[in-house]
Design a protein around this motif. Structure first.
Motif, short mmCIF file in Angstrom:
data_model
loop_
_atom_site.label_atom_id
_atom_site.label_comp_id
_atom_site.label_asym_id
_atom_site.label_seq_id
_atom_site.Cartn_x
_atom_site.Cartn_y
_atom_site.Cartn_z
N THR A 1 -0.53 0.04 -4.76
CA THR A 1 -0.52 1.08 -3.72
C THR A 1 -1.90 1.51 -3.24
OG1 THR A 1 -0.37 2.77 -5.45
CG2 THR A 1 1.70 2.01 -4.47
N SER A 2 -2.96 1.10 -3.91
CA SER A 2 -4.30 1.55 -3.54
C SER A 2 -5.21 0.37 -3.22
CB SER A 2 -4.92 2.37 -4.67
OG SER A 2 -6.27 2.69 -4.39
N TYR A 3 -6.13 0.59 -2.30
CA TYR A 3 -7.13 -0.43 -1.97
C TYR A 3 -8.39 -0.29 -2.84
CZ TYR A 3 -4.44 -1.46 2.25
OH TYR A 3 -3.45 -1.82 3.12
N GLY B 1 -7.91 3.49 -8.50
CA GLY B 1 -6.96 3.96 -7.50
C GLY B 1 -6.30 5.28 -7.88
N ARG C 1 0.83 -1.19 0.00
CA ARG C 1 0.00 0.00 0.00
C ARG C 1 0.88 1.26 0.00
NH1 ARG C 1 0.17 3.94 4.24
NH2 ARG C 1 0.70 2.95 6.22
N THR D 1 -1.28 1.47 -9.20
CA THR D 1 -2.19 1.51 -8.04
C THR D 1 -2.96 0.20 -7.88
OG1 THR D 1 -3.93 2.51 -9.38
CG2 THR D 1 -2.46 4.00 -8.20
N ARG E 1 -3.88 -3.47 -7.21
CA ARG E 1 -3.23 -4.52 -6.44
C ARG E 1 -3.09 -5.78 -7.29
NH1 ARG E 1 -2.83 -2.83 -1.37
NH2 ARG E 1 -2.49 -4.86 -0.41
#
Length: 409
Positions: A257-259, A265, A220, A286, A288
């Motif tokens: 890096t993003s959920y 993201g 993340r 971003t 996953r």
């Protein structure tokens, strides 16, 4: 999830037979990785519960998988506990709202429970942060967590946490739990995961350009990591001026890096790179990727980078798979982060805090990658043994034993 998964092969040798209750993947919108099941012993019984449809529940503000599955967990486990005898319920998840069911089941079925704090649940960290830096729906989640956490924690028979500070914070917040057994247990190293990733690496999308010198971080992102990342980016920017032939070959990847759902993201690292003129050297993905895809990318990298949060309590659980790859590793953390001590136990000498790292430290690390023929780094054999998943499982079971003993009249 990884805590339980890597412990399942070892629970029985320490006197515990485990069954797992989890949400059926049909009801999740997370990246799926069916390969994870290869590491789970086939004899383990896995129960699957449903969840409300996110498309409908989100209209009521109930988008998280914990809230959508809570009612189904209650119904399913009620039936399970009515039919079978269990000694303990173990909550090991960052979907914390599910943990409130522990108090309910304890009262209804007289069964103790233990909560594993892999992250803070109710936290004040984001309260004074700009709205742009707060997690989605922070206003709602902050108030929900403030209500739900005490209901779960105050009745728990034991607490496990990856950081001792998490336990200290909870004891200060809820003095009534100061006599509850606790243990600080980090995640464990699980070497079989690398074997699975190697076996299937051809199935994964290639993300790195082999012609570059690739330094990779998978995990993340967030502006809370900028303080750890900026010294490295500053050194990279300076290197492009003094030795463009070499430094232009360096590519820093920040992956997953993003959920947010795929394609939605927002970059949190790239804006920092852009402000320093590093758009050609820094790639942020971003979206996953699956766990074993992550491991494959780490193994393909020339070096690895772990930036820590500015939150002193932050312990990067990802350090163990990073270490297993034995790739050159640069890590920068808050001076108070327990991750620094863990990495030093492994004899990693390129771990710094953002108060003591120097441009020379970074240049030395980067310039050493020039040959692209780096030998695997050495790890302390004693540290490896201490941090293996089987060792961590024994520590969990020791706490379980105390928890059920203390619960008996």
């Amino acid at each position: 999830m990884h805590r339980v998964r890597t412990s399942l092969p070892f629970f029985e040798q320490h006197g515990w037979a485990a069954e797992v209750v989890t949400v059926d993947t049909l009801y999740t919108d997370m990246v799926q990785d069916e390969l994870l099941l290869q590491s789970v012993p086939p004899a383990i019984k896995i129960h699957k519960v449903k969840a409300f449809d996110k498309r409908r529940s989100s209209k009521l503000g109930l988008g998280s998988i914990a809230l959508r599955s809570l009612w189904y967990y209650r119904q399913y486990v009620n039936k399970l506990l009515s039919q079978q005898q269990f000694d303990l319920i173990y909550f090991s998840t960052t979907q914390f709202p599910v943990c409130v069911l522990g108090a309910y089941w304890k009262k209804k079925f007289k069964i103790p429970y233990v909560i594993d704090m892999q992250d803070p649940w109710h936290s004040e960290y984001y309260r004074d942060k700009p709205k742009s830096q707060q997690p989605p729906k922070y206003w709602f989640s902050y108030r929900l967590n403030k209500y739900m956490e005490p209901a779960a924690i105050k009745n728990a028979n034991g607490l496990i946490a990856v950081s001792g500070q998490y336990i200290t914070d909870l004891q200060n917040r809820y003095p009534s739990i100061k006599n509850v057994p606790t243990a600080t247990i980090t995640f464990g190293m699980f070497p079989p995961d690398l074997d699975i990733a190697v076996e299937h690496q051809r199935e994964f999308k290639q993300l790195l350009n082999p012609d570059d010198i690739n330094i990779v971080y998978v995990g993340r992102g967030g502006t809370d990591m900028h303080k750890a990342i900026k010294p490295v980016f500053d050194a990279l920017a300076q290197g492009l001026k003094t030795d463009p032939a070499f430094f232009s070959r360096l590519k820093f990847y920040f992956i997953g890096t993003s959920y947010a759902p795929v394609g939605l993201g927002k970059p949190s690292i790239l804006p920092l790179a852009e402000s320093l003129g590093l758009t050609n050297q820094v790639i942020e993905v971003t979206d996953r990727i699956s766990y074993y895809h992550s491991l494959a990318v780490l193994m393909q990298a020339d070096a690895l980078f772990i930036p820590g949060s500015d939150d002193a309590k932050y312990t990067a659980s990802k350090i163990y798979p990073y270490l297993l790859t034995r790739k050159p590793l640069l890590a920068v953390f808050n001076p108070q982060s327990p991750a620094i001590g863990i990495l030093k136990d492994f004899c990693i000498d390129t771990v710094y805090n953002y108060d003591n790292i120097t441009p020379q430290n970074i240049n030395d690390f980067l310039l050493a990658l020039d040959s692209k023929s780096n030998l695997p780094i050495s790890l302390s054999a004693e540290a490896v043994k201490t941090h293996l998943a089987q060792t961590k499982t024994q520590l969990q079971c020791e706490l379980f034993n105390v928890a059920i003993k203390n619960d008996r009249p």
